[in-house]
Design an enzyme around this catalytic site. Structure first.
Site, PDB file in Angstrom:
ATOM      1  N   HIS A 159     -24.983  10.092 -10.043  1.00 21.78           N
ATOM      2  CA  HIS A 159     -23.706  10.133  -9.347  1.00 21.78           C
ATOM      3  C   HIS A 159     -23.625  11.325  -8.410  1.00 21.78           C
ATOM      4  CE1 HIS A 159     -22.991  11.679 -13.577  1.00 21.78           C
ATOM      5  NE2 HIS A 159     -22.798  12.768 -12.880  1.00 21.78           N
ATOM      6  N   ARG A 216     -14.847  17.321  -5.209  1.00 25.39           N
ATOM      7  CA  ARG A 216     -13.501  17.691  -5.658  1.00 25.39           C
ATOM      8  C   ARG A 216     -12.435  17.020  -4.796  1.00 25.39           C
ATOM      9  NH1 ARG A 216     -16.892  22.071  -5.077  1.00 25.39           N
ATOM     10  NH2 ARG A 216     -17.500  23.102  -7.017  1.00 25.39           N
ATOM     11  N   GLU A 255     -18.372  10.623  -8.899  1.00 23.91           N
ATOM     12  CA  GLU A 255     -17.634  11.389  -9.905  1.00 23.91           C
ATOM     13  C   GLU A 255     -16.641  12.292  -9.179  1.00 23.91           C
ATOM     14  OE1 GLU A 255     -18.217  15.082 -13.037  1.00 23.91           O
ATOM     15  OE2 GLU A 255     -19.900  13.712 -12.741  1.00 23.91           O
ATOM     16  N   ASN A 260      -9.440  19.720 -10.430  1.00 22.85           N
ATOM     17  CA  ASN A 260      -9.205  20.972 -11.141  1.00 22.85           C
ATOM     18  C   ASN A 260      -7.706  21.235 -11.184  1.00 22.85           C
ATOM     19  OD1 ASN A 260     -11.977  21.974 -11.660  1.00 22.85           O
ATOM     20  ND2 ASN A 260     -12.132  21.920  -9.436  1.00 22.85           N
ATOM     21  N   HIS A 282     -21.453  12.441   5.128  1.00 22.14           N
ATOM     22  CA  HIS A 282     -20.698  11.261   4.709  1.00 22.14           C
ATOM     23  C   HIS A 282     -21.388  10.592   3.535  1.00 22.14           C
ATOM     24  CE1 HIS A 282     -23.623   9.684   7.741  1.00 22.14           C
ATOM     25  NE2 HIS A 282     -23.812   8.783   6.787  1.00 22.14           N
ATOM     26  N   GLU A 312     -19.488   5.950   5.755  1.00 21.37           N
ATOM     27  CA  GLU A 312     -20.114   5.097   6.755  1.00 21.37           C
ATOM     28  C   GLU A 312     -20.317   3.709   6.153  1.00 21.37           C
ATOM     29  OE1 GLU A 312     -24.042   5.021   9.694  1.00 21.37           O
ATOM     30  OE2 GLU A 312     -24.124   6.129   7.791  1.00 21.37           O
TER      31      GLU A 312
END
Length: 359
Positions: free
Chosen positions: A95, A99, A146, A150, A164, A212
């Protein structure tokens, strides 16, 4: 996989480094291996130190040749052992981690506009973060996203170095219309890529990450690319291929394409063919050697059978370990983190621990 914050190093179990050098020791070496080395001038090896080098000169050529041969044999044996293990290590891109400032908002966009599925969520209150995993198929067989939220942080700087993510679709124009109907932001209308024939389009998510859309036939891996900009393409390619030379990542260079008209060069690397596997797209823009990375994009996670041996392989290859191998606080999954020459991070995740997470 985890909130991306600096963590204290954990204890390391005995590893392959214990076999690296054995000063004047013959217990791990055979005379047959010595015979394969050139018996020429004794180099002033740093591992022997000044006193040892002087001793070699004083004791004569017979002792010198044997000692140096033993050191060379020990080093070669260690690298051979690591190389043999790495070649059989079951690695794939698991993965990509980054954030976001509003987890629910991003999940809504990815599921409604991009057609992804929410695979699972994980809250780790003691570390003050929440993860959400999204993609186009099960995590045990697909490359997924993922997202990391936070607690209390609602905005990040994406910077200029991240490029991208790529998504393969069968009809770019139709996908763009559906995304527009859902309120998605299109930053480049469908059309051929510069310097090529592939039909593409670009969209942007609520946090500013670009996707993209690439027109392709049916593929088992729709989430197919992560594009990062690098300051020296040859250096970056060498690093990601190193596993078969100096044992680092071991990705295969799938292809390169130079576009002098638009002043950029790309390289595609991965653990399998582009039409069936997720790949990394490294982009070099002529004359640009440094980029602002911001603090939004985090890293790529790669599966491995043993994070401790992987750490040894990275060290032997001259790589930089940024987090020593060991379990993550709160979830016990073992990882080791490293960094490439451009500062891009990767985390190797224990394959068995990863599957336990999915249970």
């Amino acid at each position: 996989m985890a909130r991306i914050m600096p963590m204290a190093a954990s204890s390391i179990r005995p590893s392959l480094s214990s076999l690296r050098f054995c000063r004047f020791c013959v217990s791990h070496c055979s005379s047959r291996k010595f015979a394969s080395f050139h018996l020429g001038t004794v180099p002033q090896m740093q591992s022997f130190g000044v006193k040892a080098s002087k001793l070699l000169r004083e004791k004569g050529s017979n002792f010198s040749i044997g000692a140096v041969s033993m050191a060379h044999a020990s080093t070669a044996t260690t690298q051979e052992n690591v190389l043999d293990w790495v070649k059989q290590d079951k690695r794939r891109m698991l993965h990509v981690v980054y954030r976001v400032g509003d987890l629910d908002r991003t999940i809504k966009f990815y599921t409604e506009c991009l057609g992804m599925k929410l695979l699972r969520k994980r809250d780790v209150p003691e570390e003050r973060y929440t993860n959400a995993f999204l993609g186009y198929g099960p995590e045990d067989s697909h490359f997924v996203i993922e997202l990391t939220y936070n607690y209390g942080i609602d905005k990040y700087d994406i910077g200029l170095a991240f490029g991208h993510f790529g998504i393969a679709v069968e009809d770019v124009a139709k996908s763009v219309e559906l995304i527009k109907a859902k309120g998605g932001k299109v930053t480049r209308e469908p059309g051929p890529v510069k310097g090529g024939n592939t039909v593409i389009a670009f969209i942007e998510d609520p946090d500013g990450y670009k996707f993209e859309l690439l027109e392709r036939g049916p593929t088992p891996e729709p989430l197919c690319q992560v594009m990062l900009r690098v300051g020296d393409l040859d250096r970056a390619i060498n690093f990601y291929q190193k596993i078969f030379i100096l044992q680092a990542y071991g990705m295969e260079l799938l292809r390169t394409r130079d576009n002098p008209e638009y002043k950029y060069t790309i390289a595609m690397l991965g653990y399998g063919p582009e039409d069936k596997s997720a790949v990394m797209e490294l982009t070099y823009n002529y004359g640009v050697s440094e980029y602002d990375k911001g603090n939004a994009y985090a890293q790529i996670a790669i599966g491995t059978d043993d994070v401790y041996k992987t750490a040894e392989a990275i060290r032997l290859g001259g790589g930089k370990i940024t987090r020593e191998p060991g379990p993550l606080p709160g979830i016990s999954t073992k990882i080791v983190a490293c960094q490439d020459p451009d500062g891009w991070k990767a985390v190797f995740v224990d394959n068995i621990d990863f599957l336990k997470e999915l249970e």
